[in-house]
Design an enzyme around this catalytic site. Structure first.
Site, PDB file in Angstrom:
ATOM      1  N   CYS A 147      -6.435   1.312   4.520  1.00  0.00           N
ATOM      2  CA  CYS A 147      -7.054  -0.053   4.884  1.00  0.00           C
ATOM      3  C   CYS A 147      -6.401  -0.260   6.187  1.00  0.00           C
ATOM      4  O   CYS A 147      -5.923   0.473   6.828  1.00  0.00           O
ATOM      5  CB  CYS A 147      -6.274  -1.016   4.144  1.00  0.00           C
ATOM      6  SG  CYS A 147      -4.547  -1.500   4.201  1.00  0.00           S
ATOM      7  N   GLU A 194       0.579   4.014   1.903  1.00  0.00           N
ATOM      8  CA  GLU A 194       0.599   4.201   3.188  1.00  0.00           C
ATOM      9  C   GLU A 194       2.037   3.815   3.678  1.00  0.00           C
ATOM     10  O   GLU A 194       2.762   4.444   4.308  1.00  0.00           O
ATOM     11  CB  GLU A 194      -0.600   4.173   3.875  1.00  0.00           C
ATOM     12  CG  GLU A 194      -1.597   4.972   3.485  1.00  0.00           C
ATOM     13  CD  GLU A 194      -2.761   4.093   2.565  1.00  0.00           C
ATOM     14  OE1 GLU A 194      -3.881   4.662   2.372  1.00  0.00           O
ATOM     15  OE2 GLU A 194      -2.126   3.354   1.857  1.00  0.00           O
ATOM     16  N   CYS A 232       0.790  -1.409   0.029  1.00  0.00           N
ATOM     17  CA  CYS A 232      -0.012  -0.012  -0.018  1.00  0.00           C
ATOM     18  C   CYS A 232       0.789   1.370  -0.028  1.00  0.00           C
ATOM     19  O   CYS A 232       1.854   1.434   0.294  1.00  0.00           O
ATOM     20  CB  CYS A 232      -1.041  -0.083   1.080  1.00  0.00           C
ATOM     21  SG  CYS A 232      -2.035  -1.353   1.205  1.00  0.00           S
TER      22      CYS A 232
END
Length: 123
Positions: free
Chosen positions: A83, A52, A50
């Site tokens: 998420c 992030e 991801c």
């Protein structure tokens, strides 16, 4: 340049040939340093990284340890929230007494929230 602008620029570098869902993130650390990341997909979706966590990993590699703010950009109609795994990793590197600012952004606008709102009753 704002965190949102940096996150948007990071999304442009996304490797997302399977979902075509490009995400960029910009993380501000306690000393003012900003690191960015983008999502990197894999045919085996479980191996996807991801945006992030990419941005956080970049900061940790520089010796940074305390996040103060994050912006997440998607080139979609609505902002997207991190998420659960990313929320927990953000929490790992933020101080419980601090209120980490989170900006969720897309071309039509942005929503401001906090990590505490996104991850209540964290551990």
């Amino acid at each position: 340049m704002s965190l949102t602008d940096l996150a948007r620029q990071a999304a442009e570098k996304s490797y997302s040939p399977y979902s075509e869902f490009a995400v960029g993130a910009a993380v501000e650390w306690a000393d003012g340093t900003v690191t960015t990341g983008t999502n990197v997909e894999n045919k085996s979706y479980g191996l996807t990284q991801c945006a992030e966590r990419s941005a956080i990993t970049a900061g940790i590699g520089q010796g940074l340890r305390e996040i103060t703010a994050v912006a997440v950009w998607v080139n979609e109609d609505q902002p997207a929230s991190p998420c659960g795994a990313c929320r927990q990793v953000l929490n790992e590197f933020s101080s419980p007494e601090d209120c980490v600012s989170v900006v969720l952004a897309c071309p039509s606008g942005e929503r401001n929230t906090t990590l505490a709102e996104l991850l209540p009753d964290s551990f």
